[in-house]
Write an enzyme that holds these catalytic residues in place. Sequence first.
Site, PDB file in Angstrom:
ATOM      1  N   ARG A 176      71.200  22.491   7.087  1.00  0.00           N
ATOM      2  CA  ARG A 176      72.184  23.008   8.039  1.00  0.00           C
ATOM      3  C   ARG A 176      72.944  24.182   7.438  1.00  0.00           C
ATOM      4  O   ARG A 176      72.994  25.258   8.013  1.00  0.00           O
ATOM      5  CB  ARG A 176      73.157  21.905   8.436  1.00  0.00           C
ATOM      6  N   TYR A 177      73.566  23.944   6.299  1.00  0.00           N
ATOM      7  CA  TYR A 177      74.311  25.021   5.642  1.00  0.00           C
ATOM      8  C   TYR A 177      73.314  25.934   4.941  1.00  0.00           C
ATOM      9  O   TYR A 177      72.267  25.467   4.463  1.00  0.00           O
ATOM     10  CB  TYR A 177      75.271  24.435   4.611  1.00  0.00           C
ATOM     11  N   ARG A 180      72.599  24.774   1.139  1.00  0.00           N
ATOM     12  CA  ARG A 180      72.531  23.346   0.811  1.00  0.00           C
ATOM     13  C   ARG A 180      71.495  22.624   1.666  1.00  0.00           C
ATOM     14  O   ARG A 180      71.233  23.050   2.803  1.00  0.00           O
ATOM     15  CB  ARG A 180      73.882  22.683   1.088  1.00  0.00           C
ATOM     16  N   CYS A 189      70.331   0.338   2.020  1.00  0.00           N
ATOM     17  CA  CYS A 189      71.577   0.414   1.248  1.00  0.00           C
ATOM     18  C   CYS A 189      71.891  -0.976   0.716  1.00  0.00           C
ATOM     19  O   CYS A 189      71.438  -1.977   1.284  1.00  0.00           O
ATOM     20  CB  CYS A 189      72.736   0.850   2.149  1.00  0.00           C
ATOM     21  N   CYS A 193      77.321  -0.287   6.384  1.00  0.00           N
ATOM     22  CA  CYS A 193      78.673  -0.019   6.869  1.00  0.00           C
ATOM     23  C   CYS A 193      78.623   0.083   8.385  1.00  0.00           C
ATOM     24  O   CYS A 193      77.770   0.788   8.934  1.00  0.00           O
ATOM     25  CB  CYS A 193      79.192   1.289   6.285  1.00  0.00           C
ATOM     26  N   CYS A 196      78.536   3.706   9.897  1.00  0.00           N
ATOM     27  CA  CYS A 196      77.598   4.666   9.304  1.00  0.00           C
ATOM     28  C   CYS A 196      77.189   5.759  10.307  1.00  0.00           C
ATOM     29  O   CYS A 196      76.691   5.466  11.388  1.00  0.00           O
ATOM     30  CB  CYS A 196      76.352   3.937   8.816  1.00  0.00           C
ATOM     31  N   ARG A 198      74.760   7.589  10.027  1.00  0.00           N
ATOM     32  CA  ARG A 198      73.294   7.608  10.130  1.00  0.00           C
ATOM     33  C   ARG A 198      72.780   6.277  10.693  1.00  0.00           C
ATOM     34  O   ARG A 198      71.681   5.853  10.346  1.00  0.00           O
ATOM     35  CB  ARG A 198      72.736   7.883   8.734  1.00  0.00           C
ATOM     36  N   ASP A 374      83.348   9.703  12.316  1.00  0.00           N
ATOM     37  CA  ASP A 374      82.406  10.297  13.269  1.00  0.00           C
ATOM     38  C   ASP A 374      82.337   9.464  14.551  1.00  0.00           C
ATOM     39  O   ASP A 374      82.692   8.285  14.566  1.00  0.00           O
ATOM     40  CB  ASP A 374      81.001  10.361  12.656  1.00  0.00           C
ATOM     41  N   ASP A 411      83.759  16.384  10.522  1.00  0.00           N
ATOM     42  CA  ASP A 411      82.351  16.789  10.516  1.00  0.00           C
ATOM     43  C   ASP A 411      82.003  17.050  11.975  1.00  0.00           C
ATOM     44  O   ASP A 411      81.802  16.112  12.758  1.00  0.00           O
ATOM     45  CB  ASP A 411      81.476  15.675   9.914  1.00  0.00           C
ATOM     46  N   LYS A 418      81.290  20.443   8.135  1.00  0.00           N
ATOM     47  CA  LYS A 418      82.647  19.981   7.830  1.00  0.00           C
ATOM     48  C   LYS A 418      83.658  21.110   8.044  1.00  0.00           C
ATOM     49  O   LYS A 418      83.539  22.168   7.441  1.00  0.00           O
ATOM     50  CB  LYS A 418      82.699  19.478   6.385  1.00  0.00           C
TER      51      LYS A 418
HETATM   52  S1  SF4 Z   1      77.609   4.857   5.056  1.00  0.00           S
HETATM   53 FE1  SF4 Z   1      75.522   4.448   5.853  1.00  0.00          FE
HETATM   54  S2  SF4 Z   1      74.158   5.350   4.320  1.00  0.00           S
HETATM   55 FE2  SF4 Z   1      76.174   5.115   3.329  1.00  0.00          FE
HETATM   56  S3  SF4 Z   1      76.120   3.105   2.313  1.00  0.00           S
HETATM   57 FE3  SF4 Z   1      77.015   2.810   4.340  1.00  0.00          FE
HETATM   58  S4  SF4 Z   1      75.276   2.231   5.641  1.00  0.00           S
HETATM   59 FE4  SF4 Z   1      74.433   3.170   3.814  1.00  0.00          FE
END
Ligand code: SF4
Length: 489
Positions: A176-177, A180, A189, A193, A196, A198, A374, A411, A418
Amino acid sequence: MSGPVRAAADRRNHSGVGTYFGNGTAIGPSGDFHSVVQTHLKPPAGPAPLEHRSLLGGEFWRTIPAYANVDERTFLDHIWQGRQSIKTPDELFATIGDVVDPTFLDDAREGFRRSPMAVRVSPYVVATIDWTRPYDDPIRRQFIPVASRMLPDHPRLTLDSLHEREDAPVQGLTHRYPDRALFLPLQTCPVYCRFCTRSYAIGPDTELVEKSALAKTPEHWQAAFDYIASREEIEDVVISGGDTYQLAPKNITLIGEALLAIPHVRRMRFATKGLAVMPMKILTDTAWVDALTGVVDKGRALGKDVVVHTHFNSPNEITEITRRAADVLFQRGITVRSQSVLIRGVNDDAHAMTLLVKRLSWINLHPYYVYLHDLVKGVEELRTTVQSAIDLEKSVRGMTAGFNTPTFVCDAPGGGGKRDVHSYEYYDRENGIAVYAAPSVKPGELFVYFDPIDALAPDAQARWAVPAVRDAMVHEAVVRAGGKAAALA
Ligand code: SF4
């Protein structure tokens, strides 16, 4: 002495106690002008400002029924932590047993079912939650969903709100940038989370989301290396995922050395939340830490900067085990920066955020960014407003050194990257619509972030309920922002 200086002294001296001019000179009560040695003894800080140094220690995990007989050696074993991770409601109930109210457990069971993100929590995370107040606990809120607290998603939310897939020239690589690239070589993971970004790809499929594929195979990885090598402008590569904690040591070395061998790649960042959710791996997985250290050392020998980026959100995530893990990385000369997400009920008050920043600094992890949450499916109750980020930033700035002061960013949804939260082109606070431009990333485009609707006044919430009205509000905000952006161009 005469003129304005004397006049000022006369004005200030009517109390008869003399006046200090702030430059090492003073005038006494009788008008004599002389040098002084100024001493300002700042009073001792007292216990409250030093709260960040007080870390949870001892065998704190033994308060959890399932871990009551777990000794330190076992608890610090990263393999045991991985094997004992909780993925289902039944496993959670069997672990925490009677320490929580049964109604909470029913609520969590329904939360697991309705969550777009699979649940996975390590015993370390379970043991840092205060189960006597599970609804309010800042760590529980991040990892274990409860149905009764969920709110409807914002109507403008999309699954991949940052458009990472649209900016991916090859599978699992976002460019994107200009200088980078973001390399995503795995989808797993140590914990998952709830918030997340993603969630479109991370973890196993859930009832609600079939996950997209990232760069999972060696062929995908080679395609990413080839692309980076072909783009002279890429100087900085973030290796994320998923979480690089989950990469085998040989793959840390493989990826690290492949990228270091590309002449124009000057900087690399291994991204892992591991320090926050399973810090004992740094103490007991010597092969992984050695592989990381090997890449960092090789980079240093080549004049290239290889660092770790981690992710802490609550000061409660930092324990004595974290401090020991951070010390290991520090002793090995590995720079670690932390990025945080601003989360309602976790760190959206000045005390929690300042304590987090101070605690990170205390253990030599540099607070780097605080992200506005997000727009992510299924976690609307965790988001905050742009205004809350602006207000919190004021509480943090000046509290410690600038290099340990995080930048608060949005973001920008749609791939704007960002942006400093203060840098909006237009912010309709009443209706919760902030518009950003990103001239160095996507010139000419505007990007819109939406405050959570439940944080708005009732009349604004009513406007959001009518599709035609909300479209008009968003359109007007973009037009106003466009006008300002055009005027600045
Ligand atoms: S934010 Fe998403 S990618 Fe990062 S540790 Fe948590 S679940 Fe995994």
